[in-house]
Design an enzyme around this catalytic site. Structure first.
Site, PDB file in Angstrom:
ATOM      1  N   CYS A 275      15.232  10.581   7.499  1.00 14.53           N
ATOM      2  CA  CYS A 275      16.091  11.372   6.611  1.00 14.53           C
ATOM      3  C   CYS A 275      17.434  11.759   7.215  1.00 14.53           C
ATOM      4  O   CYS A 275      18.478  11.323   6.734  1.00 14.53           O
ATOM      5  CB  CYS A 275      15.349  12.631   6.189  1.00 14.53           C
TER       6      CYS A 275
HETATM    7  N1  LIG Z   1       9.298  10.668   5.809  1.00 18.38           N
HETATM    8  C1  LIG Z   1       9.830  11.836   5.527  1.00 18.38           C
HETATM    9  O1  LIG Z   1       9.691  12.802   6.278  1.00 18.38           O
HETATM   10  C2  LIG Z   1      10.588  12.077   4.258  1.00 18.38           C
HETATM   11  C3  LIG Z   1      10.861  13.400   3.883  1.00 18.38           C
HETATM   12  C4  LIG Z   1      11.547  13.633   2.702  1.00 18.38           C
HETATM   13  C5  LIG Z   1      11.980  12.570   1.933  1.00 18.38           C
HETATM   14  N2  LIG Z   1      11.720  11.283   2.317  1.00 18.38           N
HETATM   15  C6  LIG Z   1      12.179  10.223   1.449  1.00 18.38           C
HETATM   16  O2  LIG Z   1      11.049   9.694   0.751  1.00 18.38           O
HETATM   17  C7  LIG Z   1      11.201   8.287   0.540  1.00 18.38           C
HETATM   18  C8  LIG Z   1      10.020   7.535   1.127  1.00 18.38           C
HETATM   19  O3  LIG Z   1       9.976   7.780   2.529  1.00 18.38           O
HETATM   20  P1  LIG Z   1       8.676   7.538   3.394  1.00 18.38           P
HETATM   21  O4  LIG Z   1       8.948   8.182   4.715  1.00 18.38           O
HETATM   22  O5  LIG Z   1       7.441   7.926   2.653  1.00 18.38           O
HETATM   23  O6  LIG Z   1       8.712   5.945   3.536  1.00 18.38           O
HETATM   24  P2  LIG Z   1       7.515   4.989   4.039  1.00 18.38           P
HETATM   25  O7  LIG Z   1       8.165   3.783   4.573  1.00 18.38           O
HETATM   26  O8  LIG Z   1       6.578   5.770   4.911  1.00 18.38           O
HETATM   27  O9  LIG Z   1       6.723   4.656   2.712  1.00 18.38           O
HETATM   28  C9  LIG Z   1       7.275   3.921   1.677  1.00 18.38           C
HETATM   29  C10 LIG Z   1       6.196   3.026   1.089  1.00 18.38           C
HETATM   30  O10 LIG Z   1       6.773   2.365  -0.028  1.00 18.38           O
HETATM   31  C11 LIG Z   1       6.299   1.036  -0.044  1.00 18.38           C
HETATM   32  N3  LIG Z   1       7.242   0.251  -0.846  1.00 18.38           N
HETATM   33  C12 LIG Z   1       8.426  -0.263  -0.504  1.00 18.38           C
HETATM   34  N4  LIG Z   1       9.006  -0.857  -1.532  1.00 18.38           N
HETATM   35  C13 LIG Z   1       8.176  -0.723  -2.579  1.00 18.38           C
HETATM   36  C14 LIG Z   1       8.201  -1.143  -3.920  1.00 18.38           C
HETATM   37  N5  LIG Z   1       9.242  -1.807  -4.399  1.00 18.38           N
HETATM   38  N6  LIG Z   1       7.138  -0.831  -4.701  1.00 18.38           N
HETATM   39  C15 LIG Z   1       6.096  -0.158  -4.225  1.00 18.38           C
HETATM   40  N7  LIG Z   1       5.998   0.265  -2.951  1.00 18.38           N
HETATM   41  C16 LIG Z   1       7.041  -0.022  -2.141  1.00 18.38           C
HETATM   42  C17 LIG Z   1       6.208   0.640   1.399  1.00 18.38           C
HETATM   43  O11 LIG Z   1       5.317  -0.439   1.606  1.00 18.38           O
HETATM   44  C18 LIG Z   1       5.709   1.947   2.034  1.00 18.38           C
HETATM   45  O12 LIG Z   1       4.296   1.992   2.102  1.00 18.38           O
HETATM   46  C19 LIG Z   1      12.550   7.936   1.151  1.00 18.38           C
HETATM   47  O13 LIG Z   1      13.531   8.015   0.174  1.00 18.38           O
HETATM   48  C20 LIG Z   1      12.771   9.043   2.168  1.00 18.38           C
HETATM   49  O14 LIG Z   1      14.131   9.254   2.439  1.00 18.38           O
HETATM   50  C21 LIG Z   1      11.016  11.017   3.462  1.00 18.38           C
END
Ligand SMILES: NC(=O)c1ccc[n+]([C@@H]2O[C@H](COP(=O)([O-])OP(=O)(O)OC[C@H]3O[C@@H](n4cnc5c(N)ncnc54)[C@H](O)[C@@H]3O)[C@@H](O)[C@H]2O)c1
Length: 442
Positions: A275
């Site tokens: 992030c």
């Molecule tokens: N990790 C954090 O602490 C956090 C906190 C707040 C917000 N976010 C936001 O949340 C979002 C997700 O982050 P995350 O850390 O969970 O990512 P991540 O990589 O852990 O998980 C994302 C998942 O989405 C899947 N994916 C990718 N493309 C896809 C598609 N087209 N269809 C279905 N599944 C798909 C991936 O295989 C993966 O399992 C991002 O926008 C991030 O900025 C993350």
């Protein structure tokens, strides 16, 4: 209120609405947990079949998410997972938690959101609520997601509903699970907002409706920009105070006693995670399109990105004090995850540290109890090393140990006892620093 909205509202109120979460990662899995605890049936979607298979076998692939959660969900028959996007029709609500990275030129890469929206458009049916949760720039829901969903021929606010609610997950934080974090909700129209608020309300401690998707999108970016800028400020002050021989950590502890107007941020070896190093650049990209520079964001990025080099300079000086060049020195990095007690290496400054030290001829190894093997990273040229066991022999064999991440699992007493030199970027060794032969804060 039309009958579609009424029917969906009723299903949500009765908890017979099925909640679909798309993207089963650090954000998606805790979100599912919150809805399952609230009594909803759920369906998880991910393009990664291997993750789906693991979940269906009751296994978690994220260190701080226990497999017990998944087995409980399956046993209660409140969860199943699939990689088949045709099944998007089966859920009443679709919450999008897919990655939003930067591309090679550090501009927003919305390809995951776009492909997810295309999958949804192909399956969309009347009576579904779609909520984007991925962090992104203001305008994404309306200008990127809506036109794709409109290709279904259905009308938003009448046939289906669209909202934005930013994810605020803090992985590994035991005090704030997904259900304990208030949720900001902006709808494309009042019906969408009201349905999204109704959906989240039983699952999280508080919902905060705002007037538009754009406000909700901007809210998340404000939160992360605020962190990035403040971390940059303490990082800069750390460099200055070190020169002045003032301990920044002690200064922050003292400043924290002010009961108002000050929030503590801590310096470190640089910024990491999905992030903070990334999201502000979504906003600066948007600002450029509106012919406005975002100087705070750029400056914070510049300072935070310079921290690994500062740490390397401290390592070189500390080795120099012992009559050693960095070339040929054995340097052990403690912690490869971007923050304590998580197994997430994304954007971790430890990789840049390793890269810079390797470029200078150091012999690098690392330990991280949560990351057994270094993943290959797009932006860093670091070999795929395996984590070294933290034995007395290993510690004593290193010319320098660099504390990059202050995992709770580390026994600092033991590390201090066997280390020849510690360079600590996290103030992790504060209780034992006096016992280390050679020590430097960086
Ligand atoms: N990790 C954090 O602490 C956090 C906190 C707040 C917000 N976010 C936001 O949340 C979002 C997700 O982050 P995350 O850390 O969970 O990512 P991540 O990589 O852990 O998980 C994302 C998942 O989405 C899947 N994916 C990718 N493309 C896809 C598609 N087209 N269809 C279905 N599944 C798909 C991936 O295989 C993966 O399992 C991002 O926008 C991030 O900025 C993350």
């Amino acid at each position: 209120m039309n009958s579609t909205q009424e029917l969906l509202g009723q299903r949500i109120a009765e908890k017979t609405a099925r909640v679909g979460v798309i993207g089963l990662g650090y954000v998606g899995l805790p979100l599912l947990h919150a809805f399952i605890k609230a009594g909803f049936g759920t369906l998880g979607y991910d393009i990664d079949q291997a993750k789906v298979d693991q979940l269906l076998q009751g296994q978690s692939y994220i260190a701080h998410i226990p497999s017990d959660w998944i087995t409980d969900w399956l046993a209660a028959q409140q969860f199943t997972a699939t990689a088949d996007m045709k099944r998007l029709q089966e859920a009443d609500a679709l919450l999008i938690c897919v990655p939003t990275p930067l591309n090679e030129s550090r501009d927003p890469d919305l390809s995951c959101i776009e492909s997810t929206a295309r999958h949804i458009a192909a399956a969309l049916r009347p009576g579904q609520l779609v909520v984007l949760e991925s962090t992104t720039y203001p305008g994404t829901t309306r200008e990127v997601v809506l036109p794709i969903l409109a290709s279904s021929g259905l009308t938003v606010g009448e046939d289906y509903f669209l909202a934005f609610s930013p994810e605020r997950e803090d992985p590994g934080n035991p005090d704030f699970s997904a259900s304990r974090i208030p949720k900001v909700v902006g709808g494309l129209d009042p019906a969408s907002r009201d349905l999204a608020v109704a959906l989240y309300s039983p699952a999280v401690v508080k919902t905060i409706p705002v007037s538009s998707c754009e406000v909700a999108e901007a809210c998340k970016i404000l939160e992360n920009t605020y962190r990035s800028v403040n971390i940059a400020m303490v990082n800069e002050l750390k460099v200055l105070f070190t020169r002045l021989e003032i301990d920044i950590w002690e200064v922050i502890e003292a400043a924290k006693t002010k009961p108002f107007g000050f929030q503590a941020f801590y310096p470190g070896p640089g910024l990491g995670g999905h992030c903070i190093p990334i999201d502000p650049f979504y906003l600066s990209w948007l600002a450029r399109r509106h012919e406005m520079p975002t100087r705070f964001i750029e400056l914070a990025g510049e300072i935070n990105a310079s921290m690994p080099l500062y740490v390397v300079e401290q390592v070189m000086e500390a080795l120099n004090d012992m009559g050693k060049p960095v070339r040929g020195s054995r340097i052990g990095i403690l912690g490869a995850a971007y923050k304590k007690d998580v197994d997430d290496p994304r954007e971790s400054p430890a990789f840049r540290l390793m890269e810079l030290l390797i470029q200078r001829g150091a012999i690098i190894s690392y330990n991280d109890p949560h990351i057994p093997v270094l993943p290959s990273m797009r932006h860093y040229r670091v070999p795929r090393l395996a984590s070294e066991p933290l034995t007395a022999e290993y510690l004593a064999a290193q010319d320098c140990l660099v504390v990059a991440t202050d995992h709770s699992a580390y026994d600092w007493e033991f590390i201090a006892k066997h280390a020849r030199l510690i360079v600590d970027t996290r103030n992790a060794t504060k209780q034992v620093a006096h016992k280390v032969k050679n020590f430097r804060k960086a």
